[in-house]
Design an enzyme around this catalytic site. Structure first.
Site, PDB file in Angstrom:
ATOM      1  N   SER A 114      -9.492   1.678   3.029  1.00  7.18           N
ATOM      2  CA  SER A 114      -8.628   2.487   2.180  1.00  7.18           C
ATOM      3  C   SER A 114      -7.574   1.657   1.446  1.00  7.18           C
ATOM      4  CB  SER A 114      -7.907   3.555   3.015  1.00  7.18           C
ATOM      5  OG  SER A 114      -7.068   2.956   3.987  1.00  7.18           O
ATOM      6  N   LYS A 155       0.846  -1.189   0.000  1.00  6.66           N
ATOM      7  CA  LYS A 155       0.000   0.000   0.000  1.00  6.66           C
ATOM      8  C   LYS A 155       0.883   1.241   0.000  1.00  6.66           C
ATOM      9  CE  LYS A 155      -3.851   2.007   2.667  1.00  6.66           C
ATOM     10  NZ  LYS A 155      -4.761   1.758   3.824  1.00  6.66           N
ATOM     11  N   SER A 190      -9.855  -0.650   7.196  1.00  4.13           N
ATOM     12  CA  SER A 190      -9.320  -0.438   5.855  1.00  4.13           C
ATOM     13  C   SER A 190      -8.597  -1.621   5.241  1.00  4.13           C
ATOM     14  CB  SER A 190      -8.394   0.778   5.858  1.00  4.13           C
ATOM     15  OG  SER A 190      -9.129   1.958   6.049  1.00  4.13           O
TER      16      SER A 190
END
Length: 470
Positions: A149, A79, A173
């Protein structure tokens, strides 16, 4: 089956047996990225050349008998909050457009030491402050949200663009996008995995964890990441393992808490049906089901926002004042709202969290895991802003997705999501298993037992072809 479709465990076995080389595996995944990335937009950056060099080096090391373990030569994504020396960490924001990491985060360094091959950085909702990751499309239906996210990481794993990935989880997330894309996501105990070198959203709620195709894969990645880190003040050491013993399929003696409140309220009928059926499967495997009352449920949203909003605003204080126009409107509004939260409000949220942790500890003293839906509904269409429930309640999509995941962030307990079915449109449904602090072994054991009993390891990724899937 193509190499990009393999689970981490199967790929590692094939590499160890000499049936598949890291170069072949990495090339297969990079070819897959080239095939679907224009449509799915999982990645901020794809580092194909460096990935091929790392795979070739892994192949040479393994040939010389210097295997580093199950992650050696396995391609993965990170990420884009996670620093890798010399690579941009953009947080999917214009604010960070020119930022290049000066050093490795602890998790990136540990994966490098384990021999994993970095493919690139995956998209996040800007600075992880959202639950949809709008620039990324769902791996099963590109007209639907990816979830956030860590949406880029979830889509990359689901679509075969990475064998595994790391995400972060502040209010859900990791688990939300994992559930919406039909993969496994693990939010470990708070502090178990270092956050050093990881861009923060909310320091007291942030977690780093693996996103994989199977529960077994999640355990393998977790094993490479755990350990005390002197640079993370919240970190602690813990011993994991034992979950995949020969008796893993037998859950006799395991007490599974089934919530009578909160987790099955304002949940779609298809989600409830699939999760209750999965809980029944745990019982068939020997687990004892125990009805539990979830404490302090009415305060979850207030505590989450009371902690997260001022902490996020504090982190962004300087850039919010110097370059406010570089933030996306939804994130800027939240950051500006944080300036209105008083110190008294923040302290009350901290005190409420302390009470909630005590109440959850008492509840978890009577059960080993809690089983519940990961999200109340499957992935919605990208244009949908709200959902209306049967009781007439209208709820924002983001609020709906975070409602069932945030308690594990507030309390810091480990939480795992794994796929347990599909709705009428073929979209994945996830079940969440939550355990005692540092109880990852128990949570993984229960998830793995379900996975093996229902053969979920063989069907993950079935949305890759047809029906709008990747």
């Amino acid at each position: 089956m193509q190499p990009f479709e393999l689970s981490l465990a199967d790929a590692a076995r094939a590499v160890a047996a000499g049936e598949l080389s890291p170069v072949e595996l990495t090339d297969s995944v990079l070819d897959r990225i080239a095939e679907v990335e224009d449509r799915l937009q999982a990645y901020v950056t794809v580092a194909a050349d460096s990935a091929r060099r790392a795979a070739a080096e892994a192949e040479r090391e393994i040939a010389r008998g210097r295997s580093r373990g199950p992650l050696h030569g396995i391609p993965m994504g990170l990420k884009d909050l996670i620093d890798v020396k010399g690579m941009p960490t953009t947080a999917s924001s214009r604010v960070r457009a020119d930022h290049v990491a000066e050093g490795d985060s602890t998790v990136a360094a540990r994966l490098s030491e384990a021999g994993a091959v970095l493919l690139g950085k995956t998209h996040t909702h800007e600075f992880a402050y959202g639950l949809t990751t709008p620039q990324t499309r769902n791996a099963w239906d590109d007209s639907r949200v990816a979830g956030g996210s860590s949406g880029g990481s979830a889509v990359a794993v689901a679509a075969g663009e990475a064998t595994f990935a790391l995400g972060t989880d502040t209010g859900g997330s990791i688990r939300v996008p994992a559930a919406l894309n039909g993969v496994v996501g693990l939010k470990p105990t708070y502090g178990l995995i270092s956050r050093d070198g990881v861009t923060s959203l909310s320091w007291s709620l942030d977690h780093v964890g693996p996103m994989t195709r199977t529960v077994r894969d999640a355990a393998l990645v977790l094993g490479a990441l755990v350990g005390r880190d002197r640079y993370d003040p919240a970190g602690h050491a813990a011993v994991t393992g034992g979950w995949d013993s020969p008796e893993a399929g037998d859950l006799s003696g395991l007490r599974v808490g089934v919530p009578r409140n909160h987790y099955f309220e304002r949940v779609s009928p298809e989600v409830e049906e699939s999760v209750r059926r999965a809980i029944g499967q745990l019982q068939e495997l020997g687990a004892e089901l125990v009805e539990v009352e979830i404490p302090m449920a009415r305060y979850f949203q207030a505590i989450l926002w009371g902690l997260m909003v001022p902490e996020a605003t504090s982190y962004h204080e300087r850039t919010l004042r110097s370059t406010p126009d570089l933030y996306a409107p939804d994130v800027r509004i939240l950051l500006e709202a944080g300036e209105l939260v008083t110190a008294g409000d923040y302290l009350r949220a901290q005190r409420a969290r302390a009470l909630m942790r005590e109440a959850w500890a008492r509840m978890l003293g009577h059960v080993d895991v809690i089983a519940a839906p990961a999200v109340p509904m499957t992935a919605v269409k990208s244009v949908q802003d709200s959902v209306e429930w049967a009781d007439g309640t209208v709820e924002a999509v983001a609020d709906s997705y975070v409602r069932l995941s945030s308690p594990a962030n507030i309390t810091g307990v480990p939480a795992l999501t794994l796929p347990v079915g599909q709705d009428h449109a073929g979209m994945p449904i996830g079940m969440q298993l939550m355990g005692r602090p540092r109880g990852e072994a128990t949570v993984l054991r229960a998830g793995h037992a379900y996975e093996v009993a229902t053969r979920k390891e063989t069907v993950i990724g079935s949305g890759w072809s047809g029906g709008g899937g990747a």
